[in-house]
Design a protein around this motif. Structure first.
Motif, short mmCIF file in Angstrom:
data_model
loop_
_atom_site.label_atom_id
_atom_site.label_comp_id
_atom_site.label_asym_id
_atom_site.label_seq_id
_atom_site.Cartn_x
_atom_site.Cartn_y
_atom_site.Cartn_z
N ALA A 131 24.11 -4.93 7.95
CA ALA A 131 24.67 -3.66 7.46
C ALA A 131 24.90 -3.72 5.96
N LYS A 132 25.36 -4.88 5.47
CA LYS A 132 25.57 -5.04 4.02
C LYS A 132 24.24 -4.96 3.28
N ILE A 133 23.22 -5.62 3.82
CA ILE A 133 21.90 -5.58 3.19
C ILE A 133 21.36 -4.16 3.18
N GLN A 134 21.54 -3.44 4.29
CA GLN A 134 21.06 -2.06 4.37
C GLN A 134 21.78 -1.18 3.35
N GLU A 135 23.09 -1.38 3.18
CA GLU A 135 23.86 -0.59 2.22
C GLU A 135 23.35 -0.83 0.80
N ILE A 136 23.13 -2.10 0.44
CA ILE A 136 22.63 -2.41 -0.90
C ILE A 136 21.20 -1.90 -1.08
N THR A 137 20.37 -2.05 -0.04
CA THR A 137 18.98 -1.59 -0.12
C THR A 137 18.91 -0.09 -0.37
N SER A 138 19.83 0.66 0.22
CA SER A 138 19.80 2.12 0.05
C SER A 138 20.15 2.52 -1.38
N LEU A 139 20.75 1.63 -2.15
CA LEU A 139 21.10 1.93 -3.54
C LEU A 139 19.94 1.72 -4.51
N LEU A 140 18.91 1.01 -4.08
CA LEU A 140 17.82 0.64 -4.97
C LEU A 140 16.69 1.66 -4.93
N TRP A 141 16.07 1.84 -6.07
CA TRP A 141 14.87 2.68 -6.13
C TRP A 141 13.67 1.75 -6.09
N VAL A 142 12.85 1.93 -5.07
CA VAL A 142 11.65 1.12 -4.93
C VAL A 142 10.46 2.08 -5.12
N PRO A 143 9.64 1.87 -6.15
CA PRO A 143 8.53 2.79 -6.41
C PRO A 143 7.46 2.73 -5.31
N GLU A 144 6.76 3.84 -5.15
CA GLU A 144 5.65 3.86 -4.19
C GLU A 144 4.60 2.85 -4.61
N GLY A 145 3.97 2.23 -3.64
CA GLY A 145 2.96 1.23 -3.93
C GLY A 145 3.52 -0.13 -4.25
N CYS A 146 4.82 -0.27 -4.18
CA CYS A 146 5.46 -1.57 -4.44
C CYS A 146 5.16 -2.49 -3.26
N SER A 147 4.79 -3.72 -3.54
CA SER A 147 4.49 -4.66 -2.46
C SER A 147 5.78 -5.05 -1.74
N ILE A 148 5.64 -5.55 -0.53
CA ILE A 148 6.78 -6.00 0.26
C ILE A 148 7.48 -7.14 -0.47
N GLU A 149 6.70 -8.01 -1.08
CA GLU A 149 7.27 -9.14 -1.81
C GLU A 149 8.12 -8.66 -2.99
N GLU A 150 7.62 -7.67 -3.75
CA GLU A 150 8.39 -7.12 -4.88
C GLU A 150 9.65 -6.42 -4.39
N ARG A 151 9.54 -5.66 -3.28
CA ARG A 151 10.69 -4.97 -2.72
C ARG A 151 11.76 -5.97 -2.29
N ASP A 152 11.33 -7.02 -1.58
CA ASP A 152 12.27 -8.04 -1.12
C ASP A 152 12.92 -8.76 -2.29
#
Length: 195
Positions: free
Chosen positions: A42-63
């Motif tokens: 839940a903590k990871i999901q909360e922090i993830t929702s705050l980040l802007w991840v551009p389209e076409g971003c790889s899974i590795e870059e997102r992580d």
């Protein structure tokens, strides 16, 4: 004349003393059965929702972005719930400010667009500073202010305001002030007559 009260609607908020406590709304067994992994997710999901991840971003870059944000959250070292909420907001404000700064540097954009991004980044950085100050204040590290409202000094006494440091053991004692340099004693403030 009696005050008329209107019926409560769903949007009304009850006064604090009339609200149900969390443990009265949800049975304790639900909390006890919650695994630590679920709370961390839940903590990871909360922090993830705050980040802007551009389209076409790889899974590795997102992580990598998520891990960096979580590392930033953990570096704040929140000790309890309020600090954890404030730390998450600080992570969000930091990432939003960085994104505004990144967008301000995109070439071939109008002056207005660049200026809007820089202004928004400035607001977010000021917000981050306010959050940091609030966190320090909550932790008891904020600047302390002492206001002296009244000082009474008996005849022959001296009042000292400010930092007083003791001489280290073995150091020569300070000489007492000479009579001609001692300021006259302060007079007590007179109470103003009430009208």
């Amino acid at each position: 004349m009696a005050k008329k009260t209107r019926p409560r609607t769903a949007g009304d908020t009850l006064p604090l003393e009339q609200r149900l406590k969390v443990n009265e709304m949800v049975e304790a067994k639900y909390f006890a059965n919650t695994r630590g992994e679920v709370v961390e997710a839940a903590k990871i999901q909360e922090i993830t929702s705050l980040l802007w991840v551009p389209e076409g971003c790889s899974i590795e870059e997102r992580d990598a972005k998520i891990v960096k944000a979580l590392d930033l959250l953990e570096s704040i070292k929140p000790a309890e719930g309020i600090e954890t909420m404030l730390a998450a907001q600080m992570v969000g404000a930091h990432h939003a400010a960085m994104e505004c700064l990144r967008r301000a540097m995109i070439p071939q954009q109008t002056f207005e667009s660049r200026n809007a991004n820089l202004n928004q980044a400035q607001r977010l950085m000021a917000l981050y500073t306010q959050q940091l100050t609030a966190l320090d204040r909550h932790r008891g590290k904020g600047q302390q202010k002492i206001t002296v409202e009244r000082v009474q000094v008996a005849p022959g006494g001296q009042a000292v305001l400010g930092n007083v440091e003791m001489a280290p053991p073995g150091a020569p004692a300070l000489e007492p002030p000479r009579e001609d340099t001692v300021p006259p004693p302060l007079r007590p403030a007179r109470a103003k007559a009430r009208r």
